[in-house]
Design an enzyme around this catalytic site. Structure first.
Site, short mmCIF file in Angstrom:
data_model
loop_
_atom_site.label_atom_id
_atom_site.label_comp_id
_atom_site.label_asym_id
_atom_site.label_seq_id
_atom_site.Cartn_x
_atom_site.Cartn_y
_atom_site.Cartn_z
N ASP A 146 -3.02 -3.77 -0.56
CA ASP A 146 -3.56 -3.16 -1.78
C ASP A 146 -2.42 -2.73 -2.69
O ASP A 146 -2.02 -1.58 -2.71
CB ASP A 146 -4.45 -1.97 -1.39
N GLU A 200 -3.93 1.08 -11.56
CA GLU A 200 -5.28 0.80 -11.04
C GLU A 200 -5.72 1.92 -10.12
O GLU A 200 -6.86 2.37 -10.17
CB GLU A 200 -5.28 -0.54 -10.30
N HIS A 251 -4.70 2.20 1.26
CA HIS A 251 -4.60 3.65 1.04
C HIS A 251 -4.18 4.40 2.30
O HIS A 251 -4.49 5.57 2.46
CB HIS A 251 -5.92 4.22 0.51
#
Length: 189
Positions: A45, A79, A178
């Protein structure tokens, strides 16, 4: 060294393009986001999405592709803070949005592509079915009207530009993004 501050900091999108041969003022955006959470390395990510966009640009340049429309490659910043980079991009280019044919975003790790969520945009279903047909034998079969959220295509969708995010095999994405385990060893070639 890390530090906390109470003042805004500048962040930047990274933009490159291959000009269109017939309709250079019409644009297709291919994007991903550069920023990540600082717990890990940001591989799933969204390092893998960013690398995919760069690889598409590299391949098209290497084969000297002459697309009819301009292909703009954008690696968005911010983002993770609320789509700030893609929102800023859309705001800065609001007068050009009518000429943007669509935005395709990669942001679910390195799992195989399985399809695309069409954001309830029935008008593009036949087009996407046709465009993705050559990839059915590779497992790209899920072309649905589902509304998929959570990444930069939403800024374009909100501006009236068809914006889409790919459906991918999740692999370990739900366990890595995350977190401190979002590291290079979780990327799947």
């Amino acid at each position: 060294q890390s530090s906390m501050g109470d003042k805004p900091v500048d962040a930047y999108n990274t933009v490159a393009e291959i000009p269109g041969s017939e309709k250079p003022d019409e644009v297709v955006v291919l994007g991903a986001h550069l920023d990540s959470w600082d717990l890990g390395q940001g591989t799933t990510d969204n390092g893998t999405g960013s690398m995919t966009v760069l690889e598409v640009a590299r391949i098209l340049k290497a084969i000297d592709a002459k697309p009819k429309r301009t292909i703009r490659f954008v690696l968005f910043s911010g983002e993770e803070q609320g789509l700030l980079g893609s929102r800023a991009y859309v705001d800065a280019h609001k007068d050009e949005m009518a000429k943007v044919s669509g935005c395709l975003v990669m942001d679910i790790g390195s799992g195989k592509l399985r399809g695309i969520a069409l954001q309830r945009n029935e008008a593009v279903k036949l087009i996407m079915d046709s465009l993705l047909a050559p990839f059915r034998s590779m497992g790209v079969i899920d072309i649905n009207l589902r509304n998929q959220g959570g990444t930069d295509h939403l800024s374009f969708d909100r501006a009236g530009v068809p914006g889409f995010s790919f459906i991918q095999d999740p692999l370990e994405y739900g366990k890595t993004h995350h977190t401190q385990t979002d590291t290079f060893d979780h990327a799947s070639e």
